[in-house]
Structures are given as C-alpha cells and as structure tokens.
Design a protein around this motif. Sequence first.
Motif, PDB file in Angstrom:
ATOM      1  N   GLU A 117     -10.563  13.618   1.986  1.00 43.56           N
ATOM      2  CA  GLU A 117      -9.721  13.014   3.028  1.00 43.56           C
ATOM      3  C   GLU A 117      -8.239  13.017   2.666  1.00 43.56           C
ATOM      4  O   GLU A 117      -7.391  12.768   3.522  1.00 43.56           O
ATOM      5  N   GLN A 155      -8.276  -6.262  10.649  1.00 43.58           N
ATOM      6  CA  GLN A 155      -8.229  -5.366   9.501  1.00 43.58           C
ATOM      7  C   GLN A 155      -7.754  -6.153   8.282  1.00 43.58           C
ATOM      8  O   GLN A 155      -6.596  -6.510   8.177  1.00 43.58           O
ATOM      9  N   ILE A 171      -5.114  12.621   5.410  1.00 44.30           N
ATOM     10  CA  ILE A 171      -4.408  11.348   5.581  1.00 44.30           C
ATOM     11  C   ILE A 171      -2.935  11.461   5.189  1.00 44.30           C
ATOM     12  O   ILE A 171      -2.077  10.827   5.802  1.00 44.30           O
ATOM     13  N   THR A 186      -0.194   6.757  -3.203  1.00 42.46           N
ATOM     14  CA  THR A 186      -1.589   7.145  -3.406  1.00 42.46           C
ATOM     15  C   THR A 186      -1.842   7.457  -4.880  1.00 42.46           C
ATOM     16  O   THR A 186      -0.898   7.627  -5.656  1.00 42.46           O
ATOM     17  N   HIS A 200      -7.279   5.862  -3.508  1.00 36.61           N
ATOM     18  CA  HIS A 200      -6.491   4.822  -2.840  1.00 36.61           C
ATOM     19  C   HIS A 200      -5.352   5.432  -2.020  1.00 36.61           C
ATOM     20  O   HIS A 200      -4.749   6.417  -2.435  1.00 36.61           O
ATOM     21  N   SER A 230      -0.606  -0.771   5.361  1.00 36.90           N
ATOM     22  CA  SER A 230      -2.057  -0.629   5.478  1.00 36.90           C
ATOM     23  C   SER A 230      -2.589   0.029   4.209  1.00 36.90           C
ATOM     24  O   SER A 230      -1.904   0.826   3.573  1.00 36.90           O
ATOM     25  N   TYR A 231      -3.798  -0.352   3.878  1.00 35.71           N
ATOM     26  CA  TYR A 231      -4.474   0.238   2.718  1.00 35.71           C
ATOM     27  C   TYR A 231      -5.781   0.860   3.198  1.00 35.71           C
ATOM     28  O   TYR A 231      -6.454   0.309   4.072  1.00 35.71           O
ATOM     29  N   LYS A 232      -6.113   2.006   2.618  1.00 34.84           N
ATOM     30  CA  LYS A 232      -7.381   2.644   2.962  1.00 34.84           C
ATOM     31  C   LYS A 232      -7.973   3.263   1.706  1.00 34.84           C
ATOM     32  O   LYS A 232      -7.268   3.909   0.930  1.00 34.84           O
ATOM     33  N   ARG A 233      -9.251   3.052   1.533  1.00 31.76           N
ATOM     34  CA  ARG A 233      -9.968   3.723   0.451  1.00 31.76           C
ATOM     35  C   ARG A 233     -10.335   5.113   0.968  1.00 31.76           C
ATOM     36  O   ARG A 233     -10.860   5.248   2.063  1.00 31.76           O
ATOM     37  N   ILE A 234     -10.032   6.141   0.187  1.00 29.62           N
ATOM     38  CA  ILE A 234     -10.244   7.509   0.641  1.00 29.62           C
ATOM     39  C   ILE A 234     -11.114   8.278  -0.344  1.00 29.62           C
ATOM     40  O   ILE A 234     -11.356   7.827  -1.460  1.00 29.62           O
ATOM     41  N   ASP A 245      -7.328  -5.180   5.297  1.00 31.63           N
ATOM     42  CA  ASP A 245      -6.496  -4.390   4.396  1.00 31.63           C
ATOM     43  C   ASP A 245      -5.161  -3.997   5.019  1.00 31.63           C
ATOM     44  O   ASP A 245      -4.492  -3.095   4.543  1.00 31.63           O
ATOM     45  N   TRP A 246      -4.774  -4.683   6.089  1.00 33.24           N
ATOM     46  CA  TRP A 246      -3.489  -4.450   6.727  1.00 33.24           C
ATOM     47  C   TRP A 246      -2.651  -5.713   6.550  1.00 33.24           C
ATOM     48  O   TRP A 246      -3.114  -6.820   6.860  1.00 33.24           O
TER      49      TRP A 246
END
Length: 196
Positions: free
Chosen positions: A97, A71, A101, A151, A156, A89-93, A73-74
């Motif tokens: 969502e 990963q 999340i 966020t 993001h 951790s990073y996640k595009r949302i 983005d981790w």
Amino acid sequence: MKRINNIRKLICLCIVLFWATACNRPYPRPYGYFRIDIPEASYQKSTTDIPCSFDYSTQAHVTPNSYKKNQKDWIDISYPNFNARIHCSYKRITPTEFMEITEESRNLAYKHSIKAEAINEHLFENADENVYAILYDITGNAASPAQFFITDSSTHFFRGALYFNNLPNSDSIAPVYNFIHKDIIQLIESFSWKNK
C-alpha cells in the motif's frame, strides 16, 4: 444691484459651508490587518493513542478530529489564538500500500496548484528512528499552505494538512504561518514511532 450682491453673498456662503463640511470629513483609511503578537516557541510531547510521538507547540491543543469523530486515529492540532488547525491522520499500512498512499498524499497537496504560486517539497530523514517525511510548502492563496506526511516506508503512515479558518490570503496570515511552519518542522524532526 443690491439683489446681485445678496446673490453673490449667498453663493459665497454656500461655497464656504460646502468647503468647511468637506474638510471635516475623515479620510478613508487604507485597508490593513490586525497586529498579531507571536509568542516565543516552546514545545511539549504528544500523548495520543496513535503509535507515534512528536513535539507540538504549547500554543496548540491536540484533540480528536472534528470532522472524522468516529476515526480514533485522526487528530487535530488546534491553534485557538490563531484560528488554525492541522488535521492529522494515522494509518497502518502494508508494504504494497505504500506507493499508493504516498501518491494519494502527493495528489492531495498538488490539488492546491490551481491557487498556488509554487509548491516546494522538503525531504526529511531520520534513519535512527526509521522516520521519512515530505513537507509540501504551498505558496500563494491556497486553502492549505502546508501539508506533510511521515512514514517508515512499510507499516506506519502519518499525514497532516494545515488549514486556517478564514479566507486564504497569504499576506495577512504570513506571520502566523511562519510560526506554525516552524512548529510543523519541529513535529517532523522530533517524530518517532512507538512500535518500531
């Protein structure tokens, strides 16, 4: 009579020898912890591929996550001198969502309520940078004494959880936890998105 005197002398000699050897034994020391020297706090800017920027301690190193190596983005913010690590951790949302999340992050923090004495939530808001965060302070002997997420509420999502690589004992890690807790607050307050 002479025999009784010899027995008395022998008994007295045994008592004196027992007393002399018993007094020379060291007393058991009370259980304690090593003294930890906490350095002055100083910070540097992050340089990661994640689309965000933040300040982190000069006592720490930012490395790819040790558990999710595939990963990109981790990341881990590791404190080698303190045997601690913030797993990030990073996640595009998408906006749909967002609720799911954030609730998942809240549930991950509250899973520690079994061992926690209390869980306090602290809200952070920086409208100029479009940064909104919640920091969960988990008191007691929980595995993770601090968790947070940051966020922009639409695109993001950045999450972090602090772990120490030893048995959780809030008394023994208190000085280090207080040092790293200030670093987490600095991370949140200095946080900005690269692509707004």
